[in-house]
Structures are given as structure tokens and as C-alpha cells.
Design a protein around this motif. Structure first.
Motif, mmCIF file in Angstrom:
data_model
loop_
_atom_site.group_PDB
_atom_site.id
_atom_site.type_symbol
_atom_site.label_atom_id
_atom_site.label_comp_id
_atom_site.label_asym_id
_atom_site.label_seq_id
_atom_site.Cartn_x
_atom_site.Cartn_y
_atom_site.Cartn_z
ATOM 1 N N GLU A 136 -90.744 -49.895 32.320
ATOM 2 C CA GLU A 136 -89.619 -50.824 32.386
ATOM 3 C C GLU A 136 -89.546 -51.546 33.727
ATOM 4 O O GLU A 136 -89.123 -52.691 33.801
ATOM 5 C CB GLU A 136 -88.307 -50.074 32.127
ATOM 6 C CG GLU A 136 -87.109 -50.990 31.947
ATOM 7 C CD GLU A 136 -85.870 -50.224 31.524
ATOM 8 O OE1 GLU A 136 -84.846 -50.873 31.272
ATOM 9 O OE2 GLU A 136 -85.942 -48.972 31.447
ATOM 10 N N SER A 151 -84.212 -54.430 15.901
ATOM 11 C CA SER A 151 -83.904 -53.756 17.161
ATOM 12 C C SER A 151 -85.182 -53.619 17.992
ATOM 13 O O SER A 151 -86.297 -53.708 17.475
ATOM 14 C CB SER A 151 -83.311 -52.369 16.900
ATOM 15 O OG SER A 151 -82.092 -52.461 16.197
ATOM 16 N N ASP A 152 -85.002 -53.389 19.293
ATOM 17 C CA ASP A 152 -86.132 -53.186 20.195
ATOM 18 C C ASP A 152 -86.291 -51.691 20.465
ATOM 19 O O ASP A 152 -85.298 -50.960 20.597
ATOM 20 C CB ASP A 152 -85.911 -53.933 21.504
ATOM 21 C CG ASP A 152 -85.818 -55.438 21.291
ATOM 22 O OD1 ASP A 152 -86.708 -55.989 20.609
ATOM 23 O OD2 ASP A 152 -84.870 -56.068 21.801
ATOM 24 N N ARG A 178 -88.859 -48.341 22.332
ATOM 25 C CA ARG A 178 -89.903 -47.929 23.254
ATOM 26 C C ARG A 178 -90.258 -46.469 22.972
ATOM 27 O O ARG A 178 -89.413 -45.675 22.543
ATOM 28 C CB ARG A 178 -89.470 -48.091 24.706
ATOM 29 C CG ARG A 178 -88.445 -47.071 25.178
ATOM 30 C CD ARG A 178 -88.143 -47.241 26.662
ATOM 31 N NE ARG A 178 -87.162 -46.248 27.128
ATOM 32 C CZ ARG A 178 -86.668 -46.213 28.352
ATOM 33 N NH1 ARG A 178 -87.039 -47.126 29.240
ATOM 34 N NH2 ARG A 178 -85.797 -45.274 28.690
ATOM 35 N N ARG A 214 -84.188 -46.519 21.057
ATOM 36 C CA ARG A 214 -83.759 -47.862 20.611
ATOM 37 C C ARG A 214 -82.888 -48.489 21.695
ATOM 38 O O ARG A 214 -82.069 -47.808 22.326
ATOM 39 C CB ARG A 214 -82.969 -47.756 19.307
ATOM 40 C CG ARG A 214 -82.441 -49.091 18.772
ATOM 41 C CD ARG A 214 -81.670 -48.870 17.472
ATOM 42 N NE ARG A 214 -80.525 -47.985 17.680
ATOM 43 C CZ ARG A 214 -79.327 -48.410 18.096
ATOM 44 N NH1 ARG A 214 -79.120 -49.704 18.365
ATOM 45 N NH2 ARG A 214 -78.325 -47.540 18.218
ATOM 46 N N PHE A 215 -83.058 -49.789 21.892
ATOM 47 C CA PHE A 215 -82.232 -50.480 22.880
ATOM 48 C C PHE A 215 -80.912 -50.878 22.234
ATOM 49 O O PHE A 215 -80.881 -51.592 21.233
ATOM 50 C CB PHE A 215 -82.943 -51.722 23.419
ATOM 51 C CG PHE A 215 -82.231 -52.374 24.569
ATOM 52 C CD1 PHE A 215 -82.293 -51.827 25.835
ATOM 53 C CD2 PHE A 215 -81.469 -53.529 24.370
ATOM 54 C CE1 PHE A 215 -81.642 -52.425 26.904
ATOM 55 C CE2 PHE A 215 -80.808 -54.128 25.425
ATOM 56 C CZ PHE A 215 -80.895 -53.570 26.699
ATOM 57 N N ASN A 239 -77.793 -53.004 22.338
ATOM 58 C CA ASN A 239 -77.341 -54.247 22.975
ATOM 59 C C ASN A 239 -75.894 -54.160 23.450
ATOM 60 O O ASN A 239 -75.510 -54.856 24.394
ATOM 61 C CB ASN A 239 -77.498 -55.423 21.998
ATOM 62 C CG ASN A 239 -78.944 -55.739 21.712
ATOM 63 O OD1 ASN A 239 -79.728 -55.966 22.621
ATOM 64 N ND2 ASN A 239 -79.318 -55.745 20.439
ATOM 65 N N ASP A 254 -76.236 -51.927 26.524
ATOM 66 C CA ASP A 254 -77.341 -52.368 27.384
ATOM 67 C C ASP A 254 -78.133 -51.167 27.918
ATOM 68 O O ASP A 254 -78.559 -51.157 29.078
ATOM 69 C CB ASP A 254 -76.803 -53.219 28.534
ATOM 70 C CG ASP A 254 -77.889 -54.112 29.135
ATOM 71 O OD1 ASP A 254 -78.805 -54.489 28.394
ATOM 72 O OD2 ASP A 254 -77.820 -54.403 30.349
ATOM 73 N N THR A 255 -78.321 -50.160 27.082
ATOM 74 C CA THR A 255 -79.069 -48.964 27.474
ATOM 75 C C THR A 255 -79.985 -48.533 26.339
ATOM 76 O O THR A 255 -79.833 -48.964 25.192
ATOM 77 C CB THR A 255 -78.114 -47.795 27.812
ATOM 78 O OG1 THR A 255 -77.279 -47.532 26.672
ATOM 79 C CG2 THR A 255 -77.258 -48.127 29.023
ATOM 80 N N TRP A 256 -80.933 -47.641 26.670
ATOM 81 C CA TRP A 256 -81.813 -47.054 25.661
ATOM 82 C C TRP A 256 -81.147 -45.802 25.109
ATOM 83 O O TRP A 256 -80.683 -44.952 25.878
ATOM 84 C CB TRP A 256 -83.159 -46.703 26.267
ATOM 85 C CG TRP A 256 -83.950 -47.908 26.669
ATOM 86 C CD1 TRP A 256 -84.034 -48.460 27.912
ATOM 87 C CD2 TRP A 256 -84.751 -48.722 25.807
ATOM 88 N NE1 TRP A 256 -84.841 -49.574 27.895
ATOM 89 C CE2 TRP A 256 -85.302 -49.757 26.607
ATOM 90 C CE3 TRP A 256 -85.059 -48.680 24.445
ATOM 91 C CZ2 TRP A 256 -86.147 -50.737 26.084
ATOM 92 C CZ3 TRP A 256 -85.905 -49.656 23.925
ATOM 93 C CH2 TRP A 256 -86.442 -50.667 24.738
ATOM 94 N N VAL A 263 -85.090 -58.215 25.343
ATOM 95 C CA VAL A 263 -85.818 -57.168 26.056
ATOM 96 C C VAL A 263 -87.160 -57.674 26.559
ATOM 97 O O VAL A 263 -87.586 -57.366 27.673
ATOM 98 C CB VAL A 263 -86.006 -55.940 25.147
ATOM 99 C CG1 VAL A 263 -86.927 -54.912 25.799
ATOM 100 C CG2 VAL A 263 -84.654 -55.322 24.829
#
Length: 427
Positions: free
Chosen positions: A199, A225-226, A228, A244-245, A247, A250-252, A307
Motif C-alpha cells: 500500500e 468492491s476493491d 487485497r 475488502r476496502f 469506502n 476508508d479502511t480495509w 483505490v
């Protein structure tokens, strides 16, 4: 009733003047080709003709505006066509560089070619029109929109506005797209892109490579969704976790939108006999191979999203970076493979976007042709209306001219006869 000699002379003079005035009026009409020479000839027609003349002048001004708009759009389309050719060339070089049969020296040579394509794209992004204004800077058209920063990356310093020009009374048409639309955007239908990078922008220390991501179900509730895949544990016993991010915060987070936990586990225990780990989440699938290091990450994000935004120049810079540096260990080889895979997907999305923008420019050029056709018909109507209002019917005018000549000659002959009537002639 007694009529004096002075009265007879005055009436005869007035009659000749009137006949001469009428003759001169018809003569002026024939000489000018216009029925209405002076407003007093037909006040109503003269007033309407002024309105038609003004509408005609406005239409001609819009016609000149369309010439300018067409020049800008034609130049834009030509440059975008060159950009699409450059992206296609870059994609071909990356495919060539992806071959395992190439040496580091071969890839360095490809990197030199790719740098040439990169500089070509940078030059095209800072193209100017015939007046020295930068085409792709939005309203900030007095300075180059794309500039290299101190670290060698390209920054966009224009704005996100689109310059427009009025080409008809009811149509304001965009004549130049801004640089973000062309070089830092993707089409609305662009899919997911994976990227092996942390990141904070630093490179992974392990040698995990990925294949995919592949779309399994676009109707999945979490599709869009985004995500990682993050690695933890120790180098000897690594663990993985899909996040999952969110929104809103604003966190994973570790769960999907319904609250269910996303995939996680021990890398060594979950890896298959083929040496790969296959993960499915949010309607996607991705396959991972190799050995991760703690704190490594694989980003799986919607292309052009919040992202991972799209940037054609960043894609080229990353590809050049891995090609000009020798891949002399497993970590660098994994970085090279992952970066090239990511770059090729990004180039595909960029090419689709550029072709979409080019199609839009072509559609606007076609629209200008349609407006020109409508304007030509409108001008013909104006010309016909003006002709009906003020133009002369020569047949009628010549007949009237002949009649006025006869009237003038009769008035002159009558005056000659009247002035000879005197009692002194009989004394």
C-alpha cells in the motif's frame, strides 16, 4: 375662376418634378437590382429585411465558429489516433518482453524502445493547436499539462474541465478533451487489475506471482468492491488474508458487505498439489504461486477506481523499470512477471479508453457536418426571404420605367404648350 400665369408655371414645374422623381426611383431600382432602395419604399419589407439580415449574419458567424471547432476536433482525433498506435506498439513490446527465452540484455533493449514510445506519448499529451494553446490542459491551456516531476514520474497539471465552443444557437460542443479523460481514465466497463505492491508503494519481498483476476459472477453482491490479499506470519510459516476496502470507513476490513468473513488461512497448508493457491471472493478468482514474505500484498482493484486510479504514464514507467533492471533472483523475476502482466492489462484498458475518446471526437465531427447541412438550408431560406422582400422584378420595373418616361415626356410637352399660351401672341 381666374388662374394666373404663375400658378400654371408652378403646377407644371411640380408635375415635372414628380414625374422626374418617379423616374429616378425606378432608375435606382433597376441600377441596384432592389425593389426597396430606401426604407420609405416599403417600410414593412425594409423592417423585416433588417431582421433577416441580422439572422443571416449570426448564422454566418456560427459557420465560422464551426470551422474553428472542426480544426480543433480534427487535430484532436489525429493525435488520439497516434496515441492509440503508440499504446498498441507498447503492448507488442511487453508481449515480446514476457517471453522466458529472452535474456536481461534483450529486455534492456526492449526497454529502450519502450522509452521511445513513452517520450512519444508525453510529446503527444502536450500537443498545441495553431494558436499555441495546449489541447489537453482543459482551461489551463497556457502551460504544458503533463510535466515530469523530480522523481521522474509524469504529473498532470491541467484541470478537469473540457473546452467547449458554441457552434449553433442551441449547441455547445466540446472541442478538446482534457488530459485526465485521455491518459488517466478507463472505460466504464473496465474490469479488475491485480498488482503486486504494498500500500505504501514499496515492492514485495517474496516471489509470489499471480494469474488473473478472472470474473466469475458480475451479479455477486460484492462485485465492484476493491480487495487485497495480505500476507503475515513468518517467512517459514506464512499466512494469508483477503480484505475488502470499505469506502464508508476508508479502511480495509476482513468481511464482505453481508458481514461474512473473507478467505484466510495458512499458506503452506492451503496450497494445492500444483503449487498454487486459488482464491474466490466478490465474484472474482485469482491464482497465486510462489512463496510470500511477511507484509507482502496483492491488490485486486477495479481499474480506474478510487483505490487504484488509471494512469497510462505510470504503467509505462513501471514496465520500463522492470525491463531495464536485471532479474537476477526469484524476487525480481516475480516482480518482473507481475508488473508486465499488470501493465498489459492496464494498456488494454487505456487503449479501449483512447478508442472511446476518439470515437467521441469522430461523432462530434459528424455532428458538425449535420449542423453545417442544416445551416446551409437555413441560409438558403434567408436568401429566398430577402429576395422576396427587397429584390426587384425586372420585367415589372422596366415596364414602369418606360411608363415613367412617357409621363415625363408628356409633362414636359404640356409645359412647353402651356407656357406659350399668352394674349400677347394675338396682339
Amino acid at each position: 375662376m381666374r388662374i394666373s400665369t404663375v400658378t400654371m408655371f408652378e403646377q407644371s414645374t411640380a408635375s415635372m418634378n414628380r414625374q422626374q422623381s418617379d423616374l429616378m426611383r425606378v432608375s435606382q431600382q433597376i441600377a441596384s437590382g432592389r425593389r426597396v432602395v430606401n426604407p420609405s419604399d416599403d417600410p414593412q419589407a425594409a423592417s423585416r429585411a433588417i431582421g433577416v439580415d441580422q439572422a443571416k449574419a449570426v448564422t454566418e458567424q456560427f459557420s465560422d465558429s464551426r470551422v474553428s471547432a472542426r480544426n480543433s476536433l480534427s487535430q484532436t482525433e489525429s493525435i488520439i489516433n497516434s496515441v492509440s498506435d503508440a499504446i498498441t506498439s507498447a503492448k507488442g513490446l511487453l508481449i515480446q518482453a514476457s517471453s522466458d527465452t529472452l535474456t536481461d540484455e534483450n529486455r534492456e533493449s526492449i526497454s529502450s524502445e519502450l522509452k521511445g514510445v513513452y517520450e512519444t506519448l508525453l510529446g503527444q499529451s502536450n500537443s498545441t493547436d495553431g494558436n499555441g494553446r495546449y489541447l489537453f490542459g482543459g482551461y489551463k491551456d497556457n502551460t504544458p499539462p503533463f510535466v515530469k516531476s523530480a522523481d521522474g514520474s509524469v504529473e498532470y497539471r491541467g484541470d478537469t474541465n473540457t473546452r467547449e465552443q458554441r457552434v449553433d444557437s442551441t449547441r455547445l460542443i466540446p472541442v478538446a478533451d482534457n488530459g485526465v479523460t485521455i491518459f488517466q481514465s478507463v472505460p466504464s466497463g473496465a474490469g479488475y487489475v491485480a498488482e503486486a505492491k504494498k500500500e505504501d508503494g514499496t515492492l514485495n519481498q517474496g516471489n509470489v506471482t499471480f494469474r488473473g483476476p478472472q470474473t466469475l459472477d458480475v451479479n455477486d453482491a460484492d462485485y465492484g468492491s476493491d480487495y487485497r490479499v495480505s500476507f503475515d506470519g513468518t517467512a517459514a510459516d506464512p499466512t494469508y488474508q483477503v480484505q475488502r476496502f470499505d469506502n464508508e470507513t476508508d479502511t480495509w476490513v476482513d468481511n464482505d458487505t453481508d458481514g461474512a468473513a473473507l478467505s484466510s488461512g495458512n499458506w503452506t497448508d492451503d496450497i494445492s498439489e500444483e503449487g498454487a493457491l486459488s482464491l474466490e471472493f466478490g465474484g472474482l478468482s485469482i491464482s497465486l504461486e510462489g512463496t510470500p514474505a511477511p507484509n507482502d500484498e496483492i491488490l485486486v482493484a477495479k481499474s480506474g477506481g478510487d483505490v487504484r486510479g488509471a494512469d497510462l504514464f505510470r504503467t509505462m514507467e513501471e514496465a520500463i523499470r522492470v525491463l531495464e533492471n536485471p532479474a537476477d533472483n526469484a524476487t525480481k523475476k516475480a516482480d518482473q512477471r507481475n508488473t508486465l502482466n499488470t501493465a498489459m492489462r492496464d494498456l488494454d484498458n487505456s487503449l479501449d479508453n483512447v478508442l472511446t475518446v476518439r470515437a467521441s471526437a469522430g461523432a462530434r465531427l459528424n455532428e458538425l457536418d449535420v449542423i453545417d447541412s442544416v445551416s446551409s438550408n437555413r441560409m438558403l431560406n434567408y436568401e429566398q426571404t430577402l429576395s422576396d422582400l427587397v429584390d426587384l422584378d425586372y420585367t415589372e420595373a422596366i415596364s414602369e420605367y418606360s411608363l415613367r418616361q412617357v409621363g415625363m415626356q408628356a409633362a414636359q410637352k404640356a409645359f412647353v404648350d402651356i407656357k406659350g399660351l399668352s394674349l400677347f401672341n394675338y396682339m
